[in-house]
Design a protein around this motif. Structure first.
Motif, PDB file in Angstrom:
ATOM      1  N   ILE A   1       3.850  -5.622  -0.795  1.00 25.92           N
ATOM      2  CA  ILE A   1       3.765  -6.849  -0.021  1.00 25.92           C
ATOM      3  C   ILE A   1       2.360  -7.423  -0.187  1.00 25.92           C
ATOM      4  CG2 ILE A   1       3.209  -5.555   2.108  1.00 25.92           C
ATOM      5  CD1 ILE A   1       4.747  -7.802   3.633  1.00 25.92           C
ATOM      6  N   ILE A   2       2.293  -8.718  -0.423  1.00 24.67           N
ATOM      7  CA  ILE A   2       1.026  -9.405  -0.628  1.00 24.67           C
ATOM      8  C   ILE A   2       0.559  -9.952   0.713  1.00 24.67           C
ATOM      9  CG2 ILE A   2      -0.137 -11.282  -1.825  1.00 24.67           C
ATOM     10  CD1 ILE A   2       1.991 -11.003  -4.033  1.00 24.67           C
ATOM     11  N   GLY A   3      -0.619  -9.508   1.156  1.00 20.06           N
ATOM     12  CA  GLY A   3      -1.084  -9.855   2.486  1.00 20.06           C
ATOM     13  C   GLY A   3      -1.261 -11.343   2.719  1.00 20.06           C
ATOM     14  N   VAL A   4      -1.843 -12.058   1.755  1.00 16.90           N
ATOM     15  CA  VAL A   4      -2.164 -13.473   1.975  1.00 16.90           C
ATOM     16  C   VAL A   4      -0.917 -14.353   2.023  1.00 16.90           C
ATOM     17  CG1 VAL A   4      -4.470 -13.296   0.987  1.00 16.90           C
ATOM     18  CG2 VAL A   4      -2.545 -13.851  -0.496  1.00 16.90           C
ATOM     19  N   SER A   5       0.164 -13.928   1.391  1.00 21.12           N
ATOM     20  CA  SER A   5       1.354 -14.783   1.335  1.00 21.12           C
ATOM     21  C   SER A   5       2.562 -14.185   2.035  1.00 21.12           C
ATOM     22  CB  SER A   5       1.725 -15.062  -0.122  1.00 21.12           C
ATOM     23  OG  SER A   5       2.125 -13.862  -0.765  1.00 21.12           O
ATOM     24  N   GLY A   6       2.569 -12.883   2.200  1.00 24.72           N
ATOM     25  CA  GLY A   6       3.739 -12.217   2.762  1.00 24.72           C
ATOM     26  C   GLY A   6       4.849 -11.976   1.759  1.00 24.72           C
ATOM     27  N   LYS A   7       4.615 -12.363   0.491  1.00 25.06           N
ATOM     28  CA  LYS A   7       5.650 -12.161  -0.521  1.00 25.06           C
ATOM     29  C   LYS A   7       5.853 -10.677  -0.776  1.00 25.06           C
ATOM     30  CE  LYS A   7       5.120 -16.582  -2.897  1.00 25.06           C
ATOM     31  NZ  LYS A   7       4.829 -17.266  -4.186  1.00 25.06           N
ATOM     32  N   THR A   8       7.085 -10.323  -1.067  1.00 26.59           N
ATOM     33  CA  THR A   8       7.431  -8.934  -1.315  1.00 26.59           C
ATOM     34  C   THR A   8       8.152  -8.789  -2.641  1.00 26.59           C
ATOM     35  OG1 THR A   8       9.543  -9.173  -0.144  1.00 26.59           O
ATOM     36  CG2 THR A   8       7.652  -8.425   1.151  1.00 26.59           C
ATOM     37  N   ARG A   9       8.122  -7.576  -3.157  1.00 22.61           N
ATOM     38  CA  ARG A   9       8.858  -7.285  -4.385  1.00 22.61           C
ATOM     39  C   ARG A   9       9.336  -5.851  -4.300  1.00 22.61           C
ATOM     40  NH1 ARG A   9       6.560  -7.591 -10.607  1.00 22.61           N
ATOM     41  NH2 ARG A   9       8.385  -6.648 -11.600  1.00 22.61           N
ATOM     42  N   TYR A  10      10.539  -5.613  -4.821  1.00 20.46           N
ATOM     43  CA  TYR A  10      11.154  -4.293  -4.733  1.00 20.46           C
ATOM     44  C   TYR A  10      11.589  -3.805  -6.110  1.00 20.46           C
ATOM     45  CZ  TYR A  10      11.492  -5.433   0.235  1.00 20.46           C
ATOM     46  OH  TYR A  10      11.193  -5.774   1.522  1.00 20.46           O
ATOM     47  N   ALA A  11      11.596  -2.493  -6.271  1.00 23.61           N
ATOM     48  CA  ALA A  11      12.154  -1.900  -7.479  1.00 23.61           C
ATOM     49  C   ALA A  11      13.665  -2.118  -7.494  1.00 23.61           C
ATOM     50  CB  ALA A  11      11.846  -0.416  -7.520  1.00 23.61           C
ATOM     51  N   ASP A  12      14.231  -2.140  -8.691  1.00 24.06           N
ATOM     52  CA  ASP A  12      15.672  -2.387  -8.809  1.00 24.06           C
ATOM     53  C   ASP A  12      16.499  -1.332  -8.083  1.00 24.06           C
ATOM     54  OD1 ASP A  12      15.499  -3.668 -12.232  1.00 24.06           O
ATOM     55  OD2 ASP A  12      15.196  -4.650 -10.296  1.00 24.06           O
TER      56      ASP A  12
END
Length: 119
Positions: A51-62
């Motif tokens: 999770i990116i602190g400044v934007s809140g964007k997240t990414r997950y493994a497949d």
């Protein structure tokens, strides 16, 4: 001094849930990328989510397949909610941090918490 401590691991049956928490000290996570990795016996460490602190964007493994959810609970804690756990999720889970708005490769790691999924 940067320090990360994970807790919340344990033994759970297949289909069960666990919530892991990474507690940071020495910094607040708003300008950091906070990540969760895992390492199973005999396997390389792999990214689970970040999770990116400044934007809140997240990414997950497949392999997460919408079962896990990463969140910033407050300025210091980052959690990983894991649902519908499978035996293949058994691993030591580590959180990591990097002072960045895009780079998720950790500069520091926590000591890890064991997750065991077994009947």
């Amino acid at each position: 001094q940067v320090r990360l401590v994970e807790f919340g691991g344990g033994l759970v049956q297949p289909g069960g849930s666990l919530r892991l928490t990474c507690e940071a000290s020495g910094f607040t996570t708003d300008k950091y990328v906070m990540s969760w990795f895992r390492q199973a016996p005999g396997k390389e460490r792999e990214l689970v989510a970040f999770i990116i602190g400044v934007s809140g964007k997240t990414r997950y493994a497949d392999f997460v397949k919408d079962r896990f959810h990463i969140s910033r609970d407050n300025a210091y804690n980052t959690s990983l909610q894991m649902n519908n756990l499978e035996p293949e999720d058994t691993a030591v889970y580590h959180c990591g941090e990097r002072h960045s708005s895009y780079n998720y490769e950790p500069a520091h790691w926590g000591q890890g918490t064991q997750v065991t999924v077994s009947s």
